[in-house]
Design a protein around this motif. Sequence first.
Motif, PDB file in Angstrom:
ATOM      1  N   LEU A  48       0.832  -1.194   0.000  1.00  7.64           N
ATOM      2  CA  LEU A  48       0.000   0.000   0.000  1.00  7.64           C
ATOM      3  C   LEU A  48       0.872   1.252   0.000  1.00  7.64           C
ATOM      4  N   ILE A  49       0.590   2.138  -0.954  1.00 10.00           N
ATOM      5  CA  ILE A  49       1.340   3.395  -1.038  1.00 10.00           C
ATOM      6  C   ILE A  49       0.586   4.499  -0.291  1.00 10.00           C
ATOM      7  N   TYR A  50      -0.675   4.693  -0.666  1.00 11.74           N
ATOM      8  CA  TYR A  50      -1.536   5.697  -0.040  1.00 11.74           C
ATOM      9  C   TYR A  50      -2.973   5.218  -0.042  1.00 11.74           C
ATOM     10  N   PHE A  51      -3.715   5.754   0.889  1.00 11.01           N
ATOM     11  CA  PHE A  51      -5.132   5.466   1.047  1.00 11.01           C
ATOM     12  C   PHE A  51      -5.854   6.796   1.233  1.00 11.01           C
ATOM     13  N   SER A  52      -7.025   6.922   0.638  1.00 13.66           N
ATOM     14  CA  SER A  52      -7.837   8.114   0.827  1.00 13.66           C
ATOM     15  C   SER A  52      -9.241   7.694   1.228  1.00 13.66           C
ATOM     16  N   TYR A  53      -9.787   8.292   2.285  1.00 12.89           N
ATOM     17  CA  TYR A  53     -11.113   7.912   2.761  1.00 12.89           C
ATOM     18  C   TYR A  53     -12.167   8.979   2.465  1.00 12.89           C
ATOM     19  N   ASP A  54     -11.735  10.066   1.840  1.00 14.24           N
ATOM     20  CA  ASP A  54     -12.685  11.120   1.476  1.00 14.24           C
ATOM     21  C   ASP A  54     -11.948  12.129   0.606  1.00 14.24           C
ATOM     22  N   VAL A  55     -12.678  13.023   0.025  1.00 18.59           N
ATOM     23  CA  VAL A  55     -12.052  14.068  -0.789  1.00 18.59           C
ATOM     24  C   VAL A  55     -11.063  14.850   0.077  1.00 18.59           C
ATOM     25  N   LYS A  56      -9.902  15.049  -0.459  1.00 19.07           N
ATOM     26  CA  LYS A  56      -8.807  15.789   0.176  1.00 19.07           C
ATOM     27  C   LYS A  56      -8.244  15.106   1.430  1.00 19.07           C
ATOM     28  N   TYR A  69       6.376   9.326  -3.395  1.00 20.92           N
ATOM     29  CA  TYR A  69       5.035   9.458  -3.993  1.00 20.92           C
ATOM     30  C   TYR A  69       4.223  10.510  -3.254  1.00 20.92           C
ATOM     31  N   SER A  70       3.289  11.097  -3.965  1.00 19.54           N
ATOM     32  CA  SER A  70       2.258  11.914  -3.339  1.00 19.54           C
ATOM     33  C   SER A  70       0.943  11.589  -4.037  1.00 19.54           C
ATOM     34  N   VAL A  71      -0.152  12.045  -3.452  1.00 15.29           N
ATOM     35  CA  VAL A  71      -1.463  11.754  -4.022  1.00 15.29           C
ATOM     36  C   VAL A  71      -2.316  13.011  -4.005  1.00 15.29           C
ATOM     37  N   SER A  72      -3.367  12.942  -4.804  1.00 14.18           N
ATOM     38  CA  SER A  72      -4.311  14.050  -4.867  1.00 14.18           C
ATOM     39  C   SER A  72      -5.701  13.486  -5.036  1.00 14.18           C
ATOM     40  N   ARG A  73      -6.628  14.012  -4.227  1.00 11.78           N
ATOM     41  CA  ARG A  73      -8.040  13.597  -4.394  1.00 11.78           C
ATOM     42  C   ARG A  73      -8.902  14.843  -4.248  1.00 11.78           C
ATOM     43  N   GLU A  74      -9.132  15.473  -5.374  1.00  8.69           N
ATOM     44  CA  GLU A  74      -9.929  16.697  -5.434  1.00  8.69           C
ATOM     45  C   GLU A  74     -11.406  16.396  -5.663  1.00  8.69           C
ATOM     46  N   LYS A  75     -11.690  15.274  -6.280  1.00  7.47           N
ATOM     47  CA  LYS A  75     -13.068  14.834  -6.506  1.00  7.47           C
ATOM     48  C   LYS A  75     -13.204  13.405  -6.001  1.00  7.47           C
ATOM     49  N   LYS A  76     -14.399  13.082  -5.585  1.00  6.82           N
ATOM     50  CA  LYS A  76     -14.623  11.781  -4.958  1.00  6.82           C
ATOM     51  C   LYS A  76     -14.248  10.623  -5.871  1.00  6.82           C
ATOM     52  N   GLU A  77     -14.517  10.752  -7.151  1.00  5.24           N
ATOM     53  CA  GLU A  77     -14.331   9.632  -8.060  1.00  5.24           C
ATOM     54  C   GLU A  77     -12.893   9.476  -8.565  1.00  5.24           C
ATOM     55  N   ARG A  78     -12.045  10.426  -8.288  1.00  5.71           N
ATOM     56  CA  ARG A  78     -10.719  10.430  -8.905  1.00  5.71           C
ATOM     57  C   ARG A  78      -9.611  10.495  -7.847  1.00  5.71           C
ATOM     58  N   PHE A  79      -8.644   9.606  -8.010  1.00  2.00           N
ATOM     59  CA  PHE A  79      -7.517   9.536  -7.061  1.00  2.00           C
ATOM     60  C   PHE A  79      -6.254   9.439  -7.889  1.00  2.00           C
ATOM     61  N   SER A  80      -5.386  10.423  -7.741  1.00  6.13           N
ATOM     62  CA  SER A  80      -4.186  10.486  -8.566  1.00  6.13           C
ATOM     63  C   SER A  80      -2.953  10.162  -7.741  1.00  6.13           C
ATOM     64  N   LEU A  81      -2.063   9.409  -8.342  1.00 10.28           N
ATOM     65  CA  LEU A  81      -0.768   9.110  -7.737  1.00 10.28           C
ATOM     66  C   LEU A  81       0.281   9.881  -8.516  1.00 10.28           C
ATOM     67  N   ILE A  82       1.144  10.573  -7.781  1.00 12.53           N
ATOM     68  CA  ILE A  82       2.151  11.423  -8.413  1.00 12.53           C
ATOM     69  C   ILE A  82       3.537  10.971  -7.993  1.00 12.53           C
ATOM     70  N   LEU A  83       4.370  10.739  -8.981  1.00 11.24           N
ATOM     71  CA  LEU A  83       5.783  10.467  -8.733  1.00 11.24           C
ATOM     72  C   LEU A  83       6.498  11.773  -9.023  1.00 11.24           C
TER      73      LEU A  83
END
Lengths: 112, 113
Positions: free
Chosen positions: B45-53, B64-78
């Motif tokens: 597991l790299i990252y987990f998101s349980y809600d927007v932001k 790694y970093s992540v972004s979750r600006e909208k509920k349906e979309r989860f981005s992984l950033i290298l």
Amino acid sequence: SQQGEEDPQALSIQEGENATMNCSYKTSINNLQWYRQNSGRGLVHLILIRSNEREKHSGRLRVTLDTSKKSSSLLITASRAADTASYFCATRESSGTYKYIFGTGTRLKVLA
Amino acid sequence: DVKVTQSSRYLVKRTGEKVFLECVQDMDHENMFWYRQDPGLGLRLIYFSYDVKMKEKGDIPEGYSVSREKKERFSLILESASTNQTSMYLCASSPWGALFQQYFGPGTRLTVT
């Protein structure tokens, strides 16, 4: 070694035979799951067994759980070529963590 | 049927590049996950998101970093890709209160040269 370790690492059987793979883990768990992964694809959930259950069936799948031995087995009966895949167990610790720990998998090959 | 899609099946990037891996789910799931899968190591597991932001570090968040600006979309950033980040990346989602019910995307095989 990891929380979930499958055994054997690889298994090759003839179509129609049964396939058994095992998973061992280290800590107390809330539940244990088995997943299948076809080559180069995502994982598909097969079955979940809770810590207070000993056996569960789903179609040709039979899962057992022995919490005293910290182990689980997955039996696939009357295997088919389409069962060729990697199989993973995943455990969630009973401490309440959100994490599931996945094992390294058993690669099953069913020969037609 | 729950659908989890990932932006690319195969990706080749150069060392030092910034890489974005996108994951979209269509079932209004609160939980989303990024894993990497390497031979002999299983899924980690790299990252987990349980809600927007909202996000939690997994077991291997470094690099790694992540972004979750909208509920349906989860981005992984290298942020700066390195060769040791060559791997298969899997995204998953699950409903709130049903962590066990994870639905996986098809994966992105990333090669960093």
